[in-house]
Design a protein around this motif. Structure first.
Motif, short mmCIF file in Angstrom:
data_model
loop_
_atom_site.label_atom_id
_atom_site.label_comp_id
_atom_site.label_asym_id
_atom_site.label_seq_id
_atom_site.Cartn_x
_atom_site.Cartn_y
_atom_site.Cartn_z
N TRP A 166 0.26 -6.77 0.72
CA TRP A 166 -0.50 -7.95 0.55
C TRP A 166 0.18 -8.84 -0.48
CZ3 TRP A 166 -2.68 -9.75 -4.35
CH2 TRP A 166 -3.45 -10.80 -4.16
N VAL A 167 0.62 -8.49 -1.43
CA VAL A 167 1.24 -9.37 -2.58
C VAL A 167 2.61 -10.10 -2.13
CG1 VAL A 167 2.87 -7.94 -3.97
CG2 VAL A 167 1.45 -9.54 -5.05
N PHE A 168 3.23 -9.52 -1.05
CA PHE A 168 4.40 -10.12 -0.75
C PHE A 168 4.02 -11.07 0.43
CE2 PHE A 168 7.04 -6.68 -2.14
CZ PHE A 168 7.98 -7.53 -2.67
N ILE A 169 2.84 -10.86 1.13
CA ILE A 169 2.49 -12.05 2.20
C ILE A 169 1.87 -13.15 1.56
CG2 ILE A 169 0.81 -12.61 3.93
CD1 ILE A 169 1.42 -9.64 5.03
N PHE A 170 0.86 -12.84 0.57
CA PHE A 170 0.11 -13.92 -0.12
C PHE A 170 0.77 -14.62 -1.22
CE2 PHE A 170 -2.89 -12.32 2.45
CZ PHE A 170 -3.67 -13.08 3.18
N LYS A 171 1.73 -14.08 -1.87
CA LYS A 171 2.23 -14.67 -3.20
C LYS A 171 3.65 -14.71 -3.09
CE LYS A 171 -1.63 -14.28 -5.21
NZ LYS A 171 -2.54 -15.18 -5.85
N TYR A 172 4.51 -14.10 -2.26
CA TYR A 172 5.89 -14.13 -2.36
C TYR A 172 6.33 -14.93 -1.08
CZ TYR A 172 6.53 -10.92 -6.24
OH TYR A 172 6.45 -10.37 -7.44
N LEU A 173 5.82 -14.61 0.13
CA LEU A 173 5.88 -15.37 1.23
C LEU A 173 6.06 -16.96 1.24
CD1 LEU A 173 6.88 -14.72 3.80
CD2 LEU A 173 4.89 -14.65 4.95
N PRO A 174 4.91 -17.42 0.63
CA PRO A 174 4.86 -18.91 0.10
C PRO A 174 6.09 -19.82 -0.30
CG PRO A 174 2.94 -18.16 -0.21
CD PRO A 174 3.57 -16.89 -0.04
N VAL A 175 6.74 -18.78 -1.12
CA VAL A 175 8.21 -19.25 -1.91
C VAL A 175 9.05 -19.74 -0.90
CG1 VAL A 175 9.87 -18.79 -3.42
CG2 VAL A 175 7.46 -17.96 -3.88
N TRP A 176 8.90 -19.07 0.27
CA TRP A 176 9.90 -19.55 1.59
C TRP A 176 9.67 -20.79 1.91
CZ3 TRP A 176 14.05 -18.54 3.93
CH2 TRP A 176 14.19 -19.09 5.25
N GLY A 177 8.66 -21.31 1.77
CA GLY A 177 8.13 -22.64 2.08
C GLY A 177 8.84 -23.59 1.16
N TRP A 178 9.56 -23.40 0.04
CA TRP A 178 10.27 -24.22 -0.51
C TRP A 178 11.42 -24.77 0.09
CZ3 TRP A 178 10.93 -21.67 -6.28
CH2 TRP A 178 9.58 -21.68 -6.73
N THR A 179 11.80 -24.30 1.13
CA THR A 179 12.58 -24.89 2.03
C THR A 179 12.35 -26.16 2.37
OG1 THR A 179 11.73 -23.59 3.84
CG2 THR A 179 13.75 -22.65 2.77
#
Lengths: 325, 305
Positions: free
Chosen positions: A47-60
């Motif tokens: 859960w934490v990877f999907i909701f908290k870490y994955l959005p950081v990928w959006g920095w691209t």
């Protein structure tokens, strides 16, 4: 000799791999033994990877001309274009100024008022009165910013009490539309933040004061120290370590000035003073659909904040005060 | 909570002066804290046309329930109350359970991933992906336009997790050991021993989450602003606030124009805003005095570590 060294070599070579294998086996065994604990945590790690870490990928997105309809591979890469635009844009530089000014005012006001309130509450001798004052003082903390903003805008409205009092006392001749004058915004924001959080922030200092040895006060009284002297020389030094930790951590949060009061109390007339980075991101991202530019601004804030926070945390640990955790 | 001072010395004149000044200051403080509310209550209970004349402070001048009647006339308010209550209960319940479970696991000294999982969660306090990437993630997860967008993204907060972990770590170790000797697994220990023993911290975290959920408006604005059936009280108030602030100068004029119609049952943006403010905050005002000691406990627990 050569043979011996050979065997030695082999020994030294083989030992770690054996240990490693053993280590892996032991690790798997441990995992099996602790199955239940893994079942308890693994879903939430996912859960934490999907909701908290994955959005950081959006920095691209900050390095692209992002179009929501296209795939990742189809996006057009533009390098630092958005960042260069931001730092040459007068509006964004103003936004940056507002963010820092709002944070600094909140920081200083928040600190001074909370410490002062804690000291004064501690000096109250009637326990019941003390409890009532405390309870009332943290009421605003539990209200949403929407409610708080509604209250603030009502108090500051043309027929609100602030105008009535100032007119009644003859300080002003005409009602002032407080939220319509940009120059007042930082002060209003600081006052609103203080009103909302001073009681709550005082809790931590009161807890620190309650740890101070009462005998110090008794001894000071015998030595003839006055009330004020006791506050200055016993109470305040007794809070020193808490003050230092909180100060350092708050400096780490300097770019995180919040967005709710700025967004809710901001309007066209005070925008030059109310708009901070978070509000800028909302406006560009949600209202104007400029996802890339908004992400660049948000990313800039997060990265700087991250560096500040890590530095603040390690500084506070180094000073022997313990970090945030 | 705080130690009583020994009244072993005679009060000097300086003491009396200081105490009097302090008590006066505290009275002023309490008035400052409470006045905006009392004022809104007074306005919400005052005739709308009369309120426009100004001068309503602590008490309604022309008492009426009409503003409340008007607010509760609309079906939307019931839906907003329903969703607000629902997200508060579900958010607190589900969040509490998940937080407690992870907290229990990372409080076990022998757990192999104790440290790494703790760090993974604590890191989330220091950074986030930001508004737009999070928004796009919710879109990709098809959470936009659904109720679960209120619950899932904020399931576990690192702060609450740390508070709970500290509490569980403080429980006497012998309880766990004897339970393990008796053959109890981690799930049984968690449900039958740890949860009942952790009631104080569970109450604290449940309250933190419940207040957070009740007060949220931004996720409604962001994800569900076009979904009328998923609106909340805070969001409805926010819309009223935004409307009145854009017309703040024309506010009075339009109200006067309204009152000129001679309609005795009219409402103004001002009176509706006051009424909604009270409706949106009353549950918290009524509940928090009784629960505040749990909040304070949580605050000090979290800070002292």
């Amino acid at each position: 000799m050569p043979i011996e060294s050979n065997t030695m070599d082999r020994n030294t070579n083989s030992l770690p791999t054996e240990q490693k294998e053993k280590g892996i086996k032991a690790f798997i065994k441990k995992c099996k033994d602790q199955q239940a604990l893994l079942w308890m945590t693994v879903p939430f790690v996912i859960w934490v990877f999907i909701f908290k870490y994955l959005p950081v990928w959006g920095w691209t997105m900050a390095f692209q001309n992002f179009k929501p309809a296209l795939n990742f591979s189809e996006q057009e890469w533009v390098g630092l274009k958005h960042f260069l635009f931001l730092f040459t844009d007068d509006r964004f530089l103003g936004v940056l100024r507002n963010t820092l000014a709002q944070s600094l005012i909140n920081l200083v006001l928040g600190f001074v008022t909370a410490i002062a309130l804690a000291v004064l509450i501690n000096e109250l001798t009637n326990i019941k009165f003390k409890r009532v004052v405390q309870t009332i003082s943290y009421l605003p903390h539990f209200l949403s910013w929407v409610v708080a903003a509604a209250l603030v805008s009502s108090v500051l409205s043309i027929d609100g009490i602030i105008n009535d009092i100032l007119m009644g006392l003859g300080f002003i001749d005409d009602e002032i539309l407080w939220l319509g004058v940009g120059e007042y915004f930082w002060g209003i924001l600081g006052a609103a933040e203080t009103w909302k959080n001073v009681g709550w922030n005082a809790i931590i200092y009161l807890a620190a004061i309650s740890m101070i040895d009462q005998e110090q006060y008794e001894a000071a009284k015998i030595d003839g120290a006055s009330r004020i002297q006791r506050i200055l020389h016993i109470t305040i030094p007794g809070m020193k370590s808490v003050i230092i930790v909180l100060l350092i951590m708050n400096i780490g949060y300097i770019l995180e000035a919040g967005f709710e009061p700025q967004y809710l109390l901001g309007n066209g007339q005070n925008v030059e003073y109310s708009e901070n980075i978070d509000v800028f991101v909302i406006k560009y991202g949600i209202s104007m659909f400029n996802f890339s530019l908004a992400t660049a601004a948000g990313m800039f804030k997060t990265v700087i904040s991250f560096i500040f926070l890590i530095a603040a945390n390690s500084l506070s640990k180094k000073m022997g005060q313990g970090g945030l955790y | 909570m705080f130690r009583r001072k020994k009244a072993s010395f005679i009060r000097t004149r300086e003491d009396i002066l200081f105490d009097t000044g302090n008590i006066i200051f505290m009275f002023i403080l309490c008035i400052l804290m409470l006045y905006p509310f009392i004022n809104q209550i007074a306005i919400s209970l005052n005739d709308a046309a009369d309120s426009v004349r100004g001068g309503i402070y602590l008490w309604p001048r022309e008492f009426t329930w009409h503003n409340y009647a008007h607010v509760f006339e609309k079906a939307a308010i019931y839906q907003a109350i329903f969703i607000s209550v629902l997200r508060t209960i579900i958010g607190a319940g589900v969040g509490l359970f998940c937080t407690a479970m992870v907290a229990y696991a990372i409080a076990q000294p022998h757990f192999i991933f104790k440290k790494s999982i703790t760090i993974i969660f604590i890191m989330t306090m220091y950074f986030n992906g930001g508004l737009i990437p999070t928004f796009l993630l919710m879109r990709d997860l098809q959470l936009i336009g659904s109720f679960w967008v209120y619950i899932l993204p904020t399931l576990i907060s690192a702060f609450n997790l740390i508070i709970m972990r500290s509490f569980i770590e403080g429980l006497p170790n012998s309880i766990f050991e004897s339970a393990k000797i008796d053959g109890a697994g981690d799930f049984r220990i968690f449900f039958q021993i740890v949860l009942p023993l952790s009631l104080p911290v569970l109450a604290t975290v449940a309250l933190f989450v419940a207040v957070f959920q009740w007060n949220q408006w931004f996720d409604v604005f962001l994800y569900n602003s076009s979904q009328e059936h998923l609106t909340t009280l805070q969001y409805e108030l926010m819309k009223i606030l935004q409307n009145s602030s854009t017309t703040s100068s024309g506010d009075m004029a339009s109200a006067f124009a309204n009152s000129a119609d001679g309609n005795a049952n009219m409402v103004t943006p001002k009176s509706i805003q006051a009424t909604m403010t009270i409706v949106a905050s009353l549950p918290i005002i009524m509940v928090y005095p009784f629960l505040q000691r749990y909040f304070v406990k949580g605050m000090t627990l979290g800070a002292v570590k």
